[in-house]
Design a protein around this motif. Structure first.
Motif, short mmCIF file in Angstrom:
data_model
loop_
_atom_site.label_atom_id
_atom_site.label_comp_id
_atom_site.label_asym_id
_atom_site.label_seq_id
_atom_site.Cartn_x
_atom_site.Cartn_y
_atom_site.Cartn_z
N LEU A 60 0.83 -1.21 0.00
CA LEU A 60 0.00 0.00 0.00
C LEU A 60 0.87 1.25 0.00
O LEU A 60 0.63 2.20 -0.75
N SER A 99 0.77 3.78 -3.28
CA SER A 99 0.06 5.05 -3.11
C SER A 99 0.91 6.22 -3.59
O SER A 99 2.02 6.42 -3.09
N GLU A 104 -0.40 9.16 6.66
CA GLU A 104 -1.50 8.30 6.24
C GLU A 104 -1.53 8.17 4.74
O GLU A 104 -1.26 9.13 4.01
N ASP A 121 -4.17 6.00 1.74
CA ASP A 121 -5.35 5.15 1.58
C ASP A 121 -5.54 4.81 0.12
O ASP A 121 -5.09 5.53 -0.76
N PRO A 162 -8.72 3.78 -2.24
CA PRO A 162 -10.13 3.48 -2.47
C PRO A 162 -10.23 2.32 -3.46
O PRO A 162 -9.59 2.35 -4.51
N TYR A 209 -12.07 0.06 0.99
CA TYR A 209 -10.77 0.72 1.00
C TYR A 209 -9.75 -0.06 1.81
O TYR A 209 -10.10 -0.97 2.58
N ARG A 210 -8.52 0.32 1.67
CA ARG A 210 -7.42 -0.07 2.55
C ARG A 210 -6.70 1.21 2.95
O ARG A 210 -6.60 2.14 2.14
N SER A 211 -6.16 1.23 4.16
CA SER A 211 -5.41 2.41 4.61
C SER A 211 -4.31 2.00 5.58
O SER A 211 -4.36 0.92 6.18
N ILE A 218 -1.87 3.93 8.68
CA ILE A 218 -1.52 5.10 9.48
C ILE A 218 -0.22 4.80 10.19
O ILE A 218 -0.07 3.76 10.84
N GLY A 257 -2.67 -0.86 9.83
CA GLY A 257 -3.46 -0.89 8.60
C GLY A 257 -4.90 -1.25 8.90
O GLY A 257 -5.20 -1.98 9.84
N LYS A 258 -5.79 -0.70 8.08
CA LYS A 258 -7.22 -0.97 8.23
C LYS A 258 -7.81 -1.18 6.85
O LYS A 258 -7.38 -0.55 5.88
N GLU A 259 -8.79 -2.08 6.77
CA GLU A 259 -9.46 -2.30 5.50
C GLU A 259 -10.94 -2.55 5.72
O GLU A 259 -11.35 -3.06 6.74
#
Length: 180
Positions: A17, A21, A72, A74, A76, A94-96, A98, A152-154
């Motif tokens: 990611l 990005s 950060e 992300d 989409p 999404y995936r992100s 931080i 990470g968050k998705e």
């Protein structure tokens, strides 16, 4: 993270990611106590985030004031349309990532070149601009973020929607998509 099922636990996905990005968002705290977010180009290299900048400006003033930063990115993936009788079922997949860390000014010429090479590999793959002239290195600011925490968050949906989102990610096609 409140919902553990949304946490990305595979470190390689976080690195993918960061590498994919094109724009990251740097969060700093200014002398006035207000948080500030700045979009910027960046490169991930050997556990650090690098970006180039002018030798003066607001983000550098903020870093001089407090080296603690947040960063950060992300991605989409898709917009899932709601159903006609329940538009609240619409969602964005999404995936992100931080990152929390400390920003440091890079002054050593060898590390500046390393950072610029990492940026060029990301944004101009296959093109070499090295060697960098000393006069250009002298007027180019480089900041390194030493990563202390990365989360990470998705949100990839459920069932068939999740399968389709994962297929989109694997396909390499342009994102975001619209799923119905």
């Amino acid at each position: 993270m409140r919902k553990a099922n949304k946490r990305i636990t595979d470190f390689s996905i976080l690195i993918e990611l960061l590498n994919a990005s094109p724009v990251g968002h740097l969060g700093t705290v200014g002398r006035d106590g207000w948080p500030m977010i700045k979009p910027l180009n960046f490169a991930w290299h050997e556990g650090r985030i690098y970006f180039h900048c002018a030798l003066e400006g607001e983000k550098l003033d903020d870093i001089r004031h407090d080296e603690r930063v947040c960063f950060e990115v992300d991605l989409p993936i898709a917009y899932v349309k709601g159903i006609p009788d329940n538009p609240c079922r619409a969602e964005y997949l999404y995936r992100s990532v931080i990152v929390r860390g400390r920003a440091r000014f890079v002054t050593e010429p060898a590390e500046k070149v390393l950072a610029l090479d990492a940026l060029m590999r990301k944004y101009e793959p296959g093109v070499s601009f090295a060697p960098y002239r000393e006069e250009k290195l002298a007027i180019t600011g480089i900041v390194r973020i030493d990563v202390e925490e990365m989360v990470g968050k998705e949100e990839l949906g459920k069932g068939e929607v999740r399968d389709r989102a994962l297929a989109l990610l694997a396909s390499g096609q342009s994102l975001p998509a619209v799923l119905e």
